[in-house]
Motif scaffolding. Structure first.
Motif, short mmCIF file in Angstrom:
data_model
loop_
_atom_site.label_atom_id
_atom_site.label_comp_id
_atom_site.label_asym_id
_atom_site.label_seq_id
_atom_site.Cartn_x
_atom_site.Cartn_y
_atom_site.Cartn_z
N LEU A 183 81.47 14.76 67.13
CA LEU A 183 81.59 16.10 67.70
C LEU A 183 82.85 16.21 68.55
N SER A 184 83.16 15.13 69.24
CA SER A 184 84.40 15.11 70.04
C SER A 184 85.63 15.31 69.14
N ILE A 185 85.61 14.65 67.99
CA ILE A 185 86.75 14.79 67.05
C ILE A 185 86.85 16.24 66.56
N VAL A 208 78.89 13.30 54.60
CA VAL A 208 78.79 11.85 54.77
C VAL A 208 77.55 11.33 54.05
N PHE A 209 76.42 11.99 54.29
CA PHE A 209 75.17 11.49 53.71
C PHE A 209 75.07 11.74 52.21
N GLU A 215 83.09 4.01 60.54
CA GLU A 215 83.44 5.06 61.51
C GLU A 215 84.75 5.74 61.12
N GLY A 216 85.70 4.94 60.68
CA GLY A 216 86.99 5.49 60.25
C GLY A 216 86.82 6.45 59.08
N TRP A 217 85.93 6.06 58.15
CA TRP A 217 85.65 6.91 56.98
C TRP A 217 85.03 8.23 57.42
N MET A 218 84.14 8.12 58.38
CA MET A 218 83.49 9.35 58.89
C MET A 218 84.51 10.22 59.63
N ARG A 219 85.37 9.59 60.39
CA ARG A 219 86.41 10.34 61.13
C ARG A 219 87.27 11.16 60.17
N GLN A 220 87.64 10.50 59.06
CA GLN A 220 88.46 11.20 58.05
C GLN A 220 87.73 12.44 57.54
#
Lengths: 237, 189
Positions: free
Chosen positions: B37-39, B61-62, B75-80
């Motif tokens: 959420l911050s991103i 993601v899911f 986490e990096g994949w999710m950030r992308q």
């Protein structure tokens, strides 16, 4: 160097930041996931494609070979044939007309139970026909000699017969009609080769109805397409 | 009664979540949602919209968890995914404008950055940037994308990406200097 240091600081600050989402966040997400599980988009597409294919299949089978048997077939017949048929059929009526008086006499003479009115008619024809023909055609008009006669003679004879029939038609009594019906029934019963298949008859009727319905549907479709074409051409949509 | 921890490591958690295990998915959500959420908030000014974007991101993601390979960090994949989702949101909102300008060589930047600045304050300053500047700046400075990657993702030229970054830096410098003068005094880092 300055920008990089600044940006590194910004990165550190922002990366370390966390914002707690609302409590209903997971419920919303779960709801979406459930919906996604129930109806995946590719399944919807497959269903839609299958439905369209099924529709085309049904339409294809329903309107199978629509242009082959639509138009009624025209069969050319020999023009002389109806004349002959008339000739063969008319004398019976003439017989009836001519033998009317004889029948009345016979009725007065009390017809037997075994030989009803029908027999009277069966017996009468040969003489009465010849009489009627001799009266109407005023000559030796018979089927045996008919082909040998010139066409003009036959035509005039026909006309005379028709006139005579029209004159005598009003005089046909109920008894004669019944007698004719009995005669026709007896002929049908006697003719073993003549059979009416109810199924064939039903199929024939259904086929004719189907043909007319198809024709109507195709006319509607044609009209719709032509309208759409016109609208597209005129950009009127 | 001691609660037994069902998922001991992330790999198992991801595997079960990919199989559709709702409990595993919830664990992942609870673990990463605050950071994600911050991103999203970095890009999307409104917090409610940012949360919506985050939920869309988690949904992706899911639903695409089977595509994740253990080549990089989860986490990096999710950030992308979150960054892409945020960009997609801003694009549909049609607020991002990218103006192409020449980038001056060897531009001098001397940011005034006091240690008292916190994340919320920096976020506020970044929020005040135009959308185009903000996106390029965040992607370059925070996410670490290269200009050609930014250009590809935003469907702009590399030159535009550089130009937007330059302008973003300049604007940030001006804003921070102004704030330093009014609130914090001057102090370079």
């Amino acid at each position: 160097m300055e920008p990089e240091r600044f940006e590194n600081n910004v990165k550190k600050l922002l990366e370390g930041r966390e914002i707690q989402p609302s409590a209903a966040g997971w419920e919303k997400l779960e709801q979406r996931l459930e919906q996604g599980r129930k109806k995946p988009t590719y399944l919807l597409w497959i269903t839609a494609v299958a439905a369209v294919a099924a529709l085309f299949f049904v339409l294809g089978t329903f309107f199978d070979s629509p242009f082959t048997s639509e138009a009624p077939q025209v069969v050319e017949e020999n023009s002389a044939l109806p004349v002959l048929q008339e000739k063969t059929s008319e004398p019976e009526v003439i017989q009836i007309a001519a033998s009317e008086e004889n029948e009345k006499v016979e009725e007065e003479e009390k017809p037997s139970a075994e030989r009803p009115v029908k027999n009277a008619i069966f017996e009468a024809p040969v003489a009465s026909v010849s009489e009627a023909e001799s009266e109407v055609a005023s000559g030796n008009f018979s089927e045996a000699t008919e082909e040998k006669k010139p066409l003009k003679e036959i035509q005039s004879a026909e006309d005379n017969v028709e006139v005579a029939v029209n004159e005598n038609r009003a005089a046909v009594s109920d008894n004669e009609v019944e007698a004719l019906l009995l005669l026709a029934t007896a002929e049908l019963k006697a003719d073993t080769t003549f059979t009416v298949n109810s199924k064939d008859l039903l199929y024939q009727v259904e086929y004719e109805l189907e043909q007319s319905f198809r024709q109507k549907v195709f006319e509607v479709v044609k009209e719709g397409i032509s309208r759409a074409k016109t609208a597209v051409a005129n950009r009127d949509f | 009664m001691k609660v037994i921890q069902l998922f001991k490591n992330d790999a198992l958690l991801i595997k079960r979540a990919a199989a559709g295990n709702r409990q595993a998915q919830r664990k992942i959500y609870e673990k990463h949602s605050a950071k994600m959420l911050s991103i999203c908030r970095q890009y999307v000014k409104d917090l409610h919209h940012a949360e919506e974007v985050m939920l869309n991101g988690f949904f992706k993601v899911f639903t695409h968890l089977k595509d994740f390979r253990d080549e990089g960090s989860f986490e990096g994949w999710m950030r992308q995914i979150m960054v892409r989702e945020s960009i997609s949101f801003l694009r549909t909102d049609k607020r991002s404008m990218f103006a192409e300008d020449e980038v001056p060589e060897n531009a001098d930047f001397s940011y005034c950055f006091t240690s008292e600045f916190n994340a919320a304050h920096i976020q506020k300053v970044i929020d005040s940037l135009p959308e185009g500047y903000k996106m390029v700046f965040l992607m370059y400075a925070v996410e670490g994308y290269k200009h050609h990657e930014i250009a590809k993702m935003l469907n702009i030229t590399e030159g535009t990406s550089k130009s937007q970054l330059f302008k973003a830096r300049k604007m940030l410098q001006e804003k921070l200097e102004q704030e330093n003068k009014t609130e914090y005094g001057t102090g370079k880092i």
